[in-house]
Motif scaffolding. Structure first.
Motif, mmCIF file in Angstrom:
data_model
loop_
_atom_site.group_PDB
_atom_site.id
_atom_site.type_symbol
_atom_site.label_atom_id
_atom_site.label_comp_id
_atom_site.label_asym_id
_atom_site.label_seq_id
_atom_site.Cartn_x
_atom_site.Cartn_y
_atom_site.Cartn_z
ATOM 1 N N PRO A 173 0.791 -1.227 0.078
ATOM 2 C CA PRO A 173 -0.078 -0.055 -0.047
ATOM 3 C C PRO A 173 0.899 1.313 0.198
ATOM 4 O O PRO A 173 1.835 1.290 0.570
ATOM 5 C CB PRO A 173 -0.715 -0.086 1.341
ATOM 6 N N GLU A 174 0.208 2.237 -0.539
ATOM 7 C CA GLU A 174 1.077 3.612 -0.685
ATOM 8 C C GLU A 174 0.829 4.143 0.743
ATOM 9 O O GLU A 174 -0.362 4.084 1.296
ATOM 10 C CB GLU A 174 0.643 4.605 -1.896
ATOM 11 N N ARG A 179 -4.684 2.162 5.564
ATOM 12 C CA ARG A 179 -4.914 1.398 4.338
ATOM 13 C C ARG A 179 -5.483 0.100 5.056
ATOM 14 O O ARG A 179 -4.769 -0.414 5.828
ATOM 15 C CB ARG A 179 -3.625 1.265 3.572
ATOM 16 N N GLN A 180 -6.522 -0.419 4.606
ATOM 17 C CA GLN A 180 -6.916 -1.549 4.783
ATOM 18 C C GLN A 180 -6.501 -2.760 4.101
ATOM 19 O O GLN A 180 -6.326 -2.563 2.670
ATOM 20 C CB GLN A 180 -8.522 -1.776 4.763
ATOM 21 N N VAL A 181 -5.924 -3.825 4.654
ATOM 22 C CA VAL A 181 -5.325 -4.889 3.861
ATOM 23 C C VAL A 181 -5.841 -6.182 4.606
ATOM 24 O O VAL A 181 -6.353 -6.142 5.653
ATOM 25 C CB VAL A 181 -3.969 -5.001 4.009
ATOM 26 N N TYR A 193 -4.674 -1.169 14.620
ATOM 27 C CA TYR A 193 -3.629 -0.671 13.587
ATOM 28 C C TYR A 193 -2.602 -1.392 13.579
ATOM 29 O O TYR A 193 -1.775 -1.488 14.832
ATOM 30 C CB TYR A 193 -3.703 0.588 13.439
ATOM 31 N N LEU A 201 3.684 4.257 7.470
ATOM 32 C CA LEU A 201 2.439 3.534 6.708
ATOM 33 C C LEU A 201 1.729 2.866 8.092
ATOM 34 O O LEU A 201 2.285 2.203 8.665
ATOM 35 C CB LEU A 201 2.965 2.307 6.021
ATOM 36 N N LEU A 203 -1.535 0.460 8.782
ATOM 37 C CA LEU A 203 -2.534 -0.390 8.020
ATOM 38 C C LEU A 203 -3.819 -0.800 9.221
ATOM 39 O O LEU A 203 -3.347 -1.088 10.308
ATOM 40 C CB LEU A 203 -1.746 -1.884 7.668
#
Length: 291
Positions: A173-174, A179-181, A193, A201, A203
């Motif tokens: 992810p940028e 960002r959800q992963v 998180y 970053l 996530l």
């Protein structure tokens, strides 16, 4: 109360009677009986029941025998070493270690330590629970980030890092917003998180698979099932080969492994040797390079 009283009581308890204890030690039955009587008087409890067929330990006697056996053994070992000038580690070394570290490293560690100290026999028990060294008769224990304990002393011998990894087929992810992963997580995972590289970053893992073992988490990540959080030492060989890609390091989390022994017992040569051996095995304190 003297060590001789305790030692003779333990001798009689182990022998099952005054006659056998007398023949084994060369001490008279009268002397051994008097020592036990003196001990009972000082403690204010009956330690043995006497009958025409011999002696039987009372409940109090059983408790005393179980509590003094290991400490008296170490005192005898220390006195022998002092008297003879012997410092060579010897005897049984009983070790409790976390399950994962045991599976990944203790086989090799045990073999190498045994080769270096052939007079020591090793027993390793893989346990994630907090064992009681005295009650369960362990000589040393390996723990991850142990809480302060006035009864234990030891040294930190290695440190690890928590990293997020994924198969090369997954797109990293940028940086930016959370960002959800798809996540591969531990069974105990709670929503939250993964803050990587001090906020570079962030996530939010959406659990797709839950496992109770980091080895299963790693294997699922290798299969491309999602991103996974794990100790770097478990993934480093796969990272080196390119089977996994490291997305970042969890900020503020550094698992530290300690080798500990009880401060209430003499540090026998075998214990001191094992502590020094573990520290020498990881000179850079990194689990990645050794195991």
């Amino acid at each position: 109360m003297s060590l001789n009283d305790l030692d003779d009581f333990l001798l009689v308890a182990a022998s099952g009677g005054l006659g056998k204890a007398s023949r084994a030690s060369g001490k008279s039955k009268a002397t051994l009986s008097r020592r036990i009587s003196d001990l009972e008087e000082q403690l204010g409890v009956r330690l043995v029941e006497r009958s025409s067929r011999g002696l039987m330990l009372t409940a109090a006697g059983q408790v005393l025998a179980s509590r003094i056996e290991a400490p008296l053994g170490e005192v005898a070992e220390a006195m022998t070493a002092t008297r003879e000038g012997v410092t060579v580690p010897r005897g049984r070394l009983r070790i409790a270690a976390p399950v994962l570290f045991s599976q990944l490293a203790m086989g090799g560690i045990g073999a190498d330590f045994s080769a270096a100290y052939p007079e020591v026999s090793i027993e390793v028990v893989a346990e994630d629970r907090l064992v009681d060294l005295v009650e369960e008769q362990f000589d040393v224990v390996i723990r991850v980030n142990p809480s302060p304990d006035s009864n234990l002393v030891g040294r930190c011998f290695a440190k690890d890092r928590l990293v997020v990894v994924a198969a090369p087929s997954m797109t990293v992810p940028e940086p930016g917003a959370v960002r959800q992963v798809p996540g591969i997580v531990a069974s105990t995972f709670q929503p939250g998180y993964w803050d990587l590289d001090e906020g570079r970053l962030v996530l939010e893992p959406l659990p797709r698979l839950r496992f109770s073992s980091f080895l299963m988490i790693r294997d699922a990540a290798l299969a491309g099932a999602g991103a996974a959080l794990m100790p770097q030492s478990i993934a480093w060989s796969h990272l080196a080969r390119g089977d996994l890609v490291q997305w970042g390091i969890i900020s503020g989390a550094e698992p530290a492994l300690w080798v500990l022994h009880t401060s209430r017992r003499l540090a026998a040569p075998k214990v001191r040797a094992f502590v020094e051996f573990m520290c020498a095995r990881y000179p850079s304190m990194s689990l990645v390079l050794k195991g």
